[in-house]
Design an enzyme around this catalytic site. Structure first.
Site, PDB file in Angstrom:
ATOM      1  N   ARG A 112       0.805  -1.222   0.000  1.00  0.00           N
ATOM      2  CA  ARG A 112       0.000   0.000   0.000  1.00  0.00           C
ATOM      3  C   ARG A 112       0.836   1.269   0.000  1.00  0.00           C
ATOM      4  NH1 ARG A 112      -1.942  -3.948   3.009  1.00  0.00           N
ATOM      5  NH2 ARG A 112      -3.939  -4.862   2.384  1.00  0.00           N
ATOM      6  N   GLU A 149       4.743 -12.517  13.983  1.00  0.00           N
ATOM      7  CA  GLU A 149       4.234 -13.274  15.134  1.00  0.00           C
ATOM      8  C   GLU A 149       4.717 -14.716  15.082  1.00  0.00           C
ATOM      9  OE1 GLU A 149      -0.019 -14.239  17.383  1.00  0.00           O
ATOM     10  OE2 GLU A 149      -0.001 -13.234  15.431  1.00  0.00           O
TER      11      GLU A 149
END
Length: 226
Positions: A112, A149
């Site tokens: 983005r 993560e």
């Protein structure tokens, strides 16, 4: 302050606002289930008080629950892109911020950052450099890894895209935990650039990503609130 509403699709309270981050406790059942279809409120506040352009930007962003998987609230800027006025406002505000900072390179983070970065670069008279995920750039690259993560990922940049002494602006749509922005800063500095500032449309303050940037200035337009 603009208040966005979402409806839970899986019957759980979703207190954390994050693009691409799992909400703690959803998968383990530590959150109390809530009735399906009930409306919950997500607040998004403009960070440039009194500027109607920022309010328009905040109103153009929507939040999608349980995407791309259950327990994630996705900050969707595609609705901002559907509003030409709000889209133009976002570019204009960034250009106003950085027009006197002698920026020579705008580095956009995949994907983005590629939407906002080139327009900002053109307006500033700077070059645009894409920072890409692995194996997307055809030439020789340098890279910087960062921790997810579960596992790691990395950003890559073409060798020679940034020169010693370049003054860099790093652009992305959102800062959550700050891992990607931190990797971008390190990558550009290894190539000899001075990272002047980072710029994002949205910040999720509760995830404290700003604290991982090593004191680099961060400029945002709107922030989420619980």
């Amino acid at each position: 302050m603009h208040v966005l509403s979402v409806i839970t699709a899986k019957g759980f309270a979703l207190p954390s606002l994050s693009r691409g981050l799992t909400v703690p406790g959803v998968s383990s059942g530590r959150l109390s289930p809530l009735p399906l279809g009930r409306r919950y409120w997500l607040k998004m506040s403009a960070c440039k008080d009194g500027d109607p352009r920022v309010q328009r930007i905040a109103e153009a962003v929507r939040v999608i629950p349980d995407f791309p998987k259950p327990g994630i609230l996705f900050q969707d800027i595609t609705t901002l892109l559907l509003d030409p006025k709000a889209f133009q406002d976002s570019i204009d505000i960034f250009v106003e911020r950085f027009k006197d900072k002698k920026i020579t390179v705008v580095a956009g983070i995949e994907a983005r950052g590629f939407i906002f970065g080139p327009s900002i670069a053109l307006a500033l008279g700077a070059k645009f450099v894409p920072l890409r995920k692995p194996k997307k750039l055809p030439g020789e690259v340098i890279f910087e890894e960062y921790v997810l993560e579960y596992g790691t990922d990395r950003l890559e940049m073409h060798v020679g895209a940034v020169q010693e002494g370049d003054r860099a602006l790093v652009v992305d749509d959102l800062i959550a935990t700050g891992g990607t922005l931190c990797a971008a800063i390190k990558l550009l500095e290894r190539a000899g650039a001075e990272v002047v500032e980072c710029a994002c449309i949205i910040e999720i303050p509760e995830l404290k990503g700003r604290e991982r940037l090593g004191g680099k200035p961060l400029y945002i337009l709107v922030e989420t609130e619980k």
